[in-house]
Design an enzyme around this catalytic site. Structure first.
Site, PDB file in Angstrom:
ATOM      1  N   ASP A   1     -62.854  14.629 -19.767  1.00  0.00           N
ATOM      2  CA  ASP A   1     -63.455  13.598 -18.925  1.00  0.00           C
ATOM      3  C   ASP A   1     -62.550  13.299 -17.740  1.00  0.00           C
ATOM      4  O   ASP A   1     -61.538  12.612 -17.865  1.00  0.00           O
ATOM      5  CB  ASP A   1     -63.687  12.323 -19.737  1.00  0.00           C
ATOM      6  CG  ASP A   1     -64.356  11.231 -18.912  1.00  0.00           C
ATOM      7  OD1 ASP A   1     -64.940  11.554 -17.857  1.00  0.00           O
ATOM      8  OD2 ASP A   1     -64.289  10.062 -19.334  1.00  0.00           O
TER       9      ASP A   1
ATOM     10  N   LYS B   1     -60.688   9.356 -12.640  1.00  0.00           N
ATOM     11  CA  LYS B   1     -59.638   8.622 -13.337  1.00  0.00           C
ATOM     12  C   LYS B   1     -58.294   8.855 -12.648  1.00  0.00           C
ATOM     13  O   LYS B   1     -58.051   9.937 -12.107  1.00  0.00           O
ATOM     14  CB  LYS B   1     -59.505   9.120 -14.782  1.00  0.00           C
ATOM     15  CG  LYS B   1     -60.658   8.835 -15.713  1.00  0.00           C
ATOM     16  CD  LYS B   1     -60.365   9.427 -17.083  1.00  0.00           C
ATOM     17  CE  LYS B   1     -61.512   9.227 -18.056  1.00  0.00           C
ATOM     18  NZ  LYS B   1     -61.616   7.823 -18.497  1.00  0.00           N
TER      19      LYS B   1
ATOM     20  N   ASP C   1     -61.540  13.245 -25.740  1.00  0.00           N
ATOM     21  CA  ASP C   1     -62.789  12.516 -25.534  1.00  0.00           C
ATOM     22  C   ASP C   1     -63.950  13.128 -26.299  1.00  0.00           C
ATOM     23  O   ASP C   1     -65.068  12.626 -26.232  1.00  0.00           O
ATOM     24  CB  ASP C   1     -63.118  12.428 -24.042  1.00  0.00           C
ATOM     25  CG  ASP C   1     -63.835  11.134 -23.685  1.00  0.00           C
ATOM     26  OD1 ASP C   1     -63.740  10.170 -24.461  1.00  0.00           O
ATOM     27  OD2 ASP C   1     -64.494  11.090 -22.630  1.00  0.00           O
TER      28      ASP C   1
ATOM     29  N   ASP D   1     -67.652   7.225 -14.801  1.00  0.00           N
ATOM     30  CA  ASP D   1     -66.693   7.311 -15.897  1.00  0.00           C
ATOM     31  C   ASP D   1     -67.217   6.637 -17.164  1.00  0.00           C
ATOM     32  O   ASP D   1     -66.548   6.635 -18.185  1.00  0.00           O
ATOM     33  CB  ASP D   1     -65.356   6.689 -15.481  1.00  0.00           C
ATOM     34  CG  ASP D   1     -64.212   7.086 -16.409  1.00  0.00           C
ATOM     35  OD1 ASP D   1     -64.366   8.094 -17.117  1.00  0.00           O
ATOM     36  OD2 ASP D   1     -63.182   6.388 -16.413  1.00  0.00           O
TER      37      ASP D   1
ATOM     38  N   ARG E   1     -71.839   7.085 -23.016  1.00  0.00           N
ATOM     39  CA  ARG E   1     -73.059   6.419 -23.491  1.00  0.00           C
ATOM     40  C   ARG E   1     -74.313   7.112 -22.966  1.00  0.00           C
ATOM     41  O   ARG E   1     -75.377   7.006 -23.582  1.00  0.00           O
ATOM     42  CB  ARG E   1     -73.020   4.940 -23.093  1.00  0.00           C
ATOM     43  CG  ARG E   1     -73.090   4.659 -21.613  1.00  0.00           C
ATOM     44  CD  ARG E   1     -72.545   3.298 -21.265  1.00  0.00           C
ATOM     45  NE  ARG E   1     -71.106   3.239 -21.437  1.00  0.00           N
ATOM     46  CZ  ARG E   1     -70.376   2.130 -21.280  1.00  0.00           C
ATOM     47  NH1 ARG E   1     -70.969   0.997 -20.958  1.00  0.00           N
ATOM     48  NH2 ARG E   1     -69.069   2.166 -21.449  1.00  0.00           N
TER      49      ARG E   1
END
Length: 461
Positions: free
Chosen positions: A234, A241, A252, A311, A315
């Site tokens: 990620d 990030k 992740d 980011d 979900r």
């Protein structure tokens, strides 16, 4: 590694596990030379103490391990495994001092204490300290759980260069082959054809094709569906990030690793369920076709989602998988994901928080976690926070502003896709930030052992 107890009948040194307050009563049962040796060497039963006691020929006749006090045991996990590392290599059998859940937990800790991730370096094998399976213990079950733990750790510890969506699929296929399960995979643009638009949107920027892995096993019993977040790396997407936050992002996919470990335990133990494992496997990368802040995506369920932060991608992929899971109306859906930093702020790295509206499931998980040294803690599906995930321009917001209750709003987002049936969501860390007994720094199973022990009660088996 394949953790296993030593074969029954193997010559073994008796091992006495002694709590400090029980030392005097234990000494009363011993011959004078043993009592004198123990006292002379200052053994008190304190945490981490070990002592070899010689026999008449001068060779070791028994070993002692300090089991501390109940208060210390509440603060330190797997005391036997920690102390065992100070014992000489050899084979041991527990002669006294442990029973019940403590015996199962400490035996499990002994087995996984031998874990080491050595794929990328030459390392001399560690001195082996084998354990005879204690009497009255379900040794097969403990070995099964230890093998699942090692599988989960290996998957998480493998860097993203060697653990992308295709490699995660290969791990699922290998597991399926071992236990005669089936695997179906929807990959690349076929995700759009099969109505998994958010999985495709998150993974399309990477040259490593996104996919949905669908494993099935068992043809009778309650229907159990496990959904694991498989974001193999990620970057944060266009909401990139910072470097310090990207350093551990190989983990992740820890939710996927945990559900695969749990699935291994379920299949190896022959649990009477119809098991389904769904893993949306993607890499959240940066390129010209990456999804953008401000985009509105339409999910498999038909709900629209405004992207306020790329980011907050976990979900999104879980939502499509949960919608698919709910279409079969299983008896229980469980999702596991390294989902939010807010969960770590709330409970730290050592506790696996979970969410459910099912009181009986929550109680079963709490009991199982406490008895098996797999700490879990229930957080609330707080309904008034539903307003925070409704942006107005779309049905849902993937990253509500304000900075409060991030773990809860993420869980509420997922609940919108999990259907009306029984649902449990785990927001795990899947990483041990520092080495402790039986838990080296690195990838970690969290919540899956508690789930395994609670599932029979949760499913009425």
């Amino acid at each position: 590694m394949t953790p296993a107890f030593a074969a029954p009948g193997t010559p073994a040194l008796p091992l006495h596990v002694i709590e400090g307050s029980a030392l005097d009563s234990w000494l009363d049962t011993q011959e004078a030379p043993v009592r004198g040796w123990v006292v002379a060497n200052g053994f008190t039963g304190a945490r981490g103490q070990t002592l070899l006691v010689p026999g008449p020929e001068g060779t070791p006749a028994m070993a002692l391990v300090g089991y501390a006090t109940p208060a210390e045991r509440a603060r330190h996990r797997f005391l036997l495994a920690g102390a065992a590392q100070a014992l000489p290599a050899g084979t041991y059998r527990i002669a006294s001092g442990l029973s019940g859940a403590a015996l199962a937990t400490e035996a499990f800790g002994w087995l996984i204490a031998g874990y080491s991730f050595d794929r990328y370096r030459d390392k001399a094998p560690a001195a082996a300290r084998a354990l005879i399976a204690p009497e009255g213990l379900d040794a097969g079950r403990i070995e099964t759980l230890a093998a699942a733990e090692c599988l989960t750790r290996d998957l998480i510890n493998t860097p993203a260069s060697d653990m992308g969506p295709a490699e995660l699929e290969a791990a699922a296929r290998s597991l399926a082959e071992t236990f005669d399960a089936t695997v179906a995979v929807t990959e690349g643009t076929a995700l759009l054809d099969q109505n998994f638009p958010m999985i495709h949107a998150v993974g399309r920027a990477s040259p490593r094709a996104p996919r949905l892995i669908d494993l099935r096993w068992g043809d009778s019993g309650p229907k159990l569906t496990l959904v694991g977040k498989g974001v193999c790396f990620d970057t944060g997407g266009l909401d990139l990030k910072p470097a310090v936050s990207m350093a551990l992002m190989k983990k992740d996919m820890g939710g996927a690793a945990n559900v695969l470990g749990l699935a291994r335990s379920i299949m190896a133990s022959g649990l009477a369920v119809q098991l389904r494992v769904l893993i949306p496997a993607v890499e959240n990368a940066v390129s010209g076709n990456a999804f953008r802040p401000g985009d509105i995506l339409t999910s498999r369920k038909g709900l629209t989602v405004e992207i306020n932060n790329t980011d907050a991608e976990g979900r999104l992929v879980l939502a499509d998988a949960l919608a698919l899971a709910a279409e079969e109306d299983p008896d229980l859906i469980v999702s596991m994901a390294t989902l939010t930093g807010a969960a770590r702020v709330a409970v730290g790295p050592d506790i696996a928080p979970f969410f459910t509206d099912d009181e009986d499931a929550a109680a079963a998980l709490a009991r199982a976690g406490a008895s098996m040294a797999d700490p879990v803690w229930r957080l609330p599906f707080h309904d008034p926070y539903e307003l925070k995930i409704e942006p107005g321009i779309a049905d849902l917001d993937n990253a509500p502003g304000g900075g409060f209750a991030g773990a809860i709003t993420a869980a509420l987002f997922l609940r919108r896709f999990a259907g009306a049936g029984r649902y449990v969501h785990f927001d795990i860390y899947a990483w041990s930030p520092a080495a402790t007994p039986a838990r080296p720094k690195g990838g970690l199973a969290q919540g899956s052992r508690a789930l395994f022990y609670a599932l029979p009660e949760m499913l009425g088996l």
